[in-house]
Design a protein around this motif. Structure first.
Motif, PDB file in Angstrom:
ATOM      1  N   UNK A  87       0.840  -1.211   0.000  1.00  0.00           N
ATOM      2  CA  UNK A  87       0.000   0.000   0.000  1.00  0.00           C
ATOM      3  C   UNK A  87       0.866   1.248   0.000  1.00  0.00           C
ATOM      4  N   UNK A  88       1.992   1.199   0.717  1.00  0.00           N
ATOM      5  CA  UNK A  88       2.931   2.322   0.677  1.00  0.00           C
ATOM      6  C   UNK A  88       3.474   2.497  -0.734  1.00  0.00           C
TER       7      UNK A  88
ATOM      8  N   UNK B  50      11.447   8.604  -3.396  1.00  0.00           N
ATOM      9  CA  UNK B  50      11.037   7.984  -4.654  1.00  0.00           C
ATOM     10  C   UNK B  50      10.902   6.467  -4.575  1.00  0.00           C
ATOM     11  N   UNK B  51      11.088   5.906  -3.399  1.00  0.00           N
ATOM     12  CA  UNK B  51      10.936   4.463  -3.228  1.00  0.00           C
ATOM     13  C   UNK B  51      10.567   4.159  -1.792  1.00  0.00           C
ATOM     14  N   UNK B  52      10.006   2.966  -1.575  1.00  0.00           N
ATOM     15  CA  UNK B  52       9.555   2.612  -0.228  1.00  0.00           C
ATOM     16  C   UNK B  52      10.739   2.322   0.674  1.00  0.00           C
ATOM     17  N   UNK B  53      10.537   2.557   1.953  1.00  0.00           N
ATOM     18  CA  UNK B  53      11.519   2.186   2.967  1.00  0.00           C
ATOM     19  C   UNK B  53      10.757   1.725   4.210  1.00  0.00           C
ATOM     20  N   UNK B  54      11.488   1.123   5.123  1.00  0.00           N
ATOM     21  CA  UNK B  54      10.893   0.597   6.353  1.00  0.00           C
ATOM     22  C   UNK B  54      11.677   1.135   7.534  1.00  0.00           C
ATOM     23  N   UNK B  55      10.970   1.659   8.525  1.00  0.00           N
ATOM     24  CA  UNK B  55      11.580   2.103   9.778  1.00  0.00           C
ATOM     25  C   UNK B  55      10.909   1.348  10.919  1.00  0.00           C
TER      26      UNK B  55
ATOM     27  N   UNK C 148       4.686  10.871   7.492  1.00  0.00           N
ATOM     28  CA  UNK C 148       3.618  10.313   6.660  1.00  0.00           C
ATOM     29  C   UNK C 148       3.703  10.802   5.219  1.00  0.00           C
ATOM     30  N   UNK C 149       4.434  11.889   4.986  1.00  0.00           N
ATOM     31  CA  UNK C 149       4.577  12.389   3.613  1.00  0.00           C
ATOM     32  C   UNK C 149       5.623  11.619   2.826  1.00  0.00           C
ATOM     33  N   UNK C 150       6.363  10.729   3.498  1.00  0.00           N
ATOM     34  CA  UNK C 150       7.367   9.903   2.836  1.00  0.00           C
ATOM     35  C   UNK C 150       6.801   8.489   2.617  1.00  0.00           C
ATOM     36  N   UNK C 151       7.241   7.802   1.560  1.00  0.00           N
ATOM     37  CA  UNK C 151       6.760   6.427   1.320  1.00  0.00           C
ATOM     38  C   UNK C 151       7.440   5.440   2.270  1.00  0.00           C
ATOM     39  N   UNK C 152       7.060   5.510   3.539  1.00  0.00           N
ATOM     40  CA  UNK C 152       7.699   4.699   4.565  1.00  0.00           C
ATOM     41  C   UNK C 152       6.652   3.867   5.296  1.00  0.00           C
ATOM     42  N   UNK C 153       7.031   2.644   5.637  1.00  0.00           N
ATOM     43  CA  UNK C 153       6.231   1.827   6.543  1.00  0.00           C
ATOM     44  C   UNK C 153       6.903   1.908   7.904  1.00  0.00           C
TER      45      UNK C 153
END
Length: 472
Positions: free
Chosen positions: A20-21, A113-118, A146-151
């Motif tokens: 979804x991200x 520009x791409x997903x990441x995980x924290x 929340x404005x970044x493509x992060x989970x």
């Protein structure tokens, strides 16, 4: 890997959230948050590490220590250095002195520009009574993260504090999806260890479904072989896991620890717990019980019937912890002296009686999961019934609600012995107890480890029937 038997559903859930991200990359608010909670040592951290590694996305895994705010922020910089975030050096170089500043620099380090995980592990260590950390987390999430493509995955072992994080009126309310990781269920334990259904339930009671303990159980080995091996090793996971969890939950002087030991020894009523805890007063005992139930370590249960009752009983919710408190903890000095054989002999002597009561909650849960089946209806509440004097005690009550039911749906008995089936004498007792509860001819049923040797039951279930409650 052994610690991922049965974790397919949880991994799939995390993967869907990350997808979804990914679908939101380029949008205004693609970020998503998961709040993962579960008891200590059920494998939360390893599950998320495995997911992050499998995802191929850059990730940062940060584990709070709770030592001090300064130490936790220093640890964040250290963990950033070993992360795979392409700009993680920003976090390490900034050396933030507050969580407001830390979240800002972390957001700057996340790719756009791409997903990441924290991952933030042991979030309750960072929470404070004033809610300052929660407020900073909420502001950072709404303003930048929340404005970044992060989970963002928040992990915690203190169940009540993790529930509070997302509760109404708290700063982070409704900003993340709640996810619960439980221990391996009996079917997963059985599959992992190569055990038949009856043996799988035994193993679930002893290990509590904790992956670290299950990993030390040789595949296809029986209960007594495993216990003999574990009790000969003072640092086996079976022996040390409970002590480590309790040390993390309670300071050494905590009165709740004494009360928990009393409940673990087999005491179930307020009066008997007070006596076993050294004559503790009613007010401090109630405070300790409230703490234990709030932490979900102890369950406080009332009998299920059509009338009110004040006969509350307490039990340790985790089967492994219950086993340890009753059968292992009191013998630790003996085991450390190399005499685990004496402990094993005592376990053999008391095993049948201990197991008979310890297995009841697990079997009730299994029954509730498989209904309606075998002629019984679905039951919104499955519990037990007892009186203060125990002159009437019914193992299983199915009802439309609990503890005060409008309608009883069935009554039942549990007989969990190796060589003794449910027979006509057990049936006669069940009939008498049903008559003490209701004048209605509600169905009667039995759960038996060794089958049924009589007629007259409306339904009967064995280990294999109940193990199917947890499909693999």
């Amino acid at each position: 890997m052994v610690d991922f038997v049965g974790r397919r559903q949880e991994l799939a859930t995390l993967e869907r959230e990350l997808q979804k991200v990914a679908l939101g990359v380029g949008g205004e608010r693609p970020g998503r948050c998961v709040m993962l909670r579960g008891r200590r040592r059920v494998g939360k951290s390893r599950l998320v590490e495995r997911f992050a590694e499998r995802s191929g996305a850059p990730f940062l895994f940060y584990a709070a220590t709770g030592a001090s705010p300064k130490a936790d922020l220093t640890r964040l910089a250290q963990d950033a250095r070993s992360s795979t975030l392409p700009s993680a050096g920003l976090v390490a170089a900034a050396r933030p002195e507050s969580w407001d500043a830390a979240f800002d620099v972390l957001a700057a380090a996340l790719p756009a520009d791409r997903v990441s995980v924290v991952v933030i592990d042991e979030v309750p260590y960072l929470m404070d009574p004033e809610g300052a950390f929660e407020g900073m987390l909420q502001r950072a999430w709404d303003r930048v993260l929340e404005t970044k493509p992060v989970l963002l995955v928040l992990i915690g072992s203190d169940l009540s504090m993790m529930e509070a994080l997302n509760s109404y009126g708290r700063p982070f309310h409704q900003r993340g999806r709640e996810m619960i990781l439980g221990p391996l269920n009996p079917a997963e334990v059985g599959e992992m260890l190569g055990l038949d259904p009856a043996e799988a339930f035994d193993a679930a009671l002893v290990t509590g479904g904790l992956p670290l303990i299950c990993a030390e159980w040789p595949r296809d080995a029986g209960l007594w072989d495993f216990l003999g091996e574990a009790l000969s090793d003072p640092v086996s996971a079976l022996l040390v896991s409970a002590e480590r969890s309790l040390a993390a939950e309670f300071p050494p002087q905590a009165q709740a620890r004494t009360v928990l030991a009393a409940i673990g020894s087999g005491e179930r009523t307020f009066t008997n717990i007070a006596r076993a805890a050294g004559g503790i007063g009613s007010t401090p005992l109630q405070r300790a019980l409230d703490l234990l139930t709030d932490k979900r370590i102890v369950a406080a249960e009332l009998p299920v019937s059509t009338g009110p009752s004040k006969d509350r009983r307490y039990r340790v919710t985790d089967p492994y912890l219950r086993f340890w408190l009753h059968l292992l903890g009191p013998s630790m000095e003996e085991i450390e002296r190399g005499r685990g054989d004496l402990t094993l002999a005592r376990i053999r002597e008391s095993w049948t009686s201990w197991r008979g009561r310890a297995v009841e909650p697990l079997l009730r849960e299994a029954l509730a999961r498989i209904l309606p089946t075998g002629g019984l209806p679905a039951a919104p509440a499955v519990g037990g019934y007892w009186t203060r004097t125990n002159d009437v005690e019914v193992d299983i009550i199915g009802a439309d609600r609990a503890p005060i039911a409008r309608t009883l749906l069935f009554v039942g008995s549990i007989k969990w012995l190796e060589r003794s089936p449910f027979d006509r004498h057990d049936l006669a007792v069940l009939h008498r107890h049903r008559a003490a509860l209701t004048d209605e001819p509600v169905p009667i049923m039995a759960i038996s480890r060794s089958g049924v040797d009589c007629t007259g039951l409306d339904a009967a279930y064995g280990p294999g029937d109940l193990l199917a409650a947890w499909p693999l």
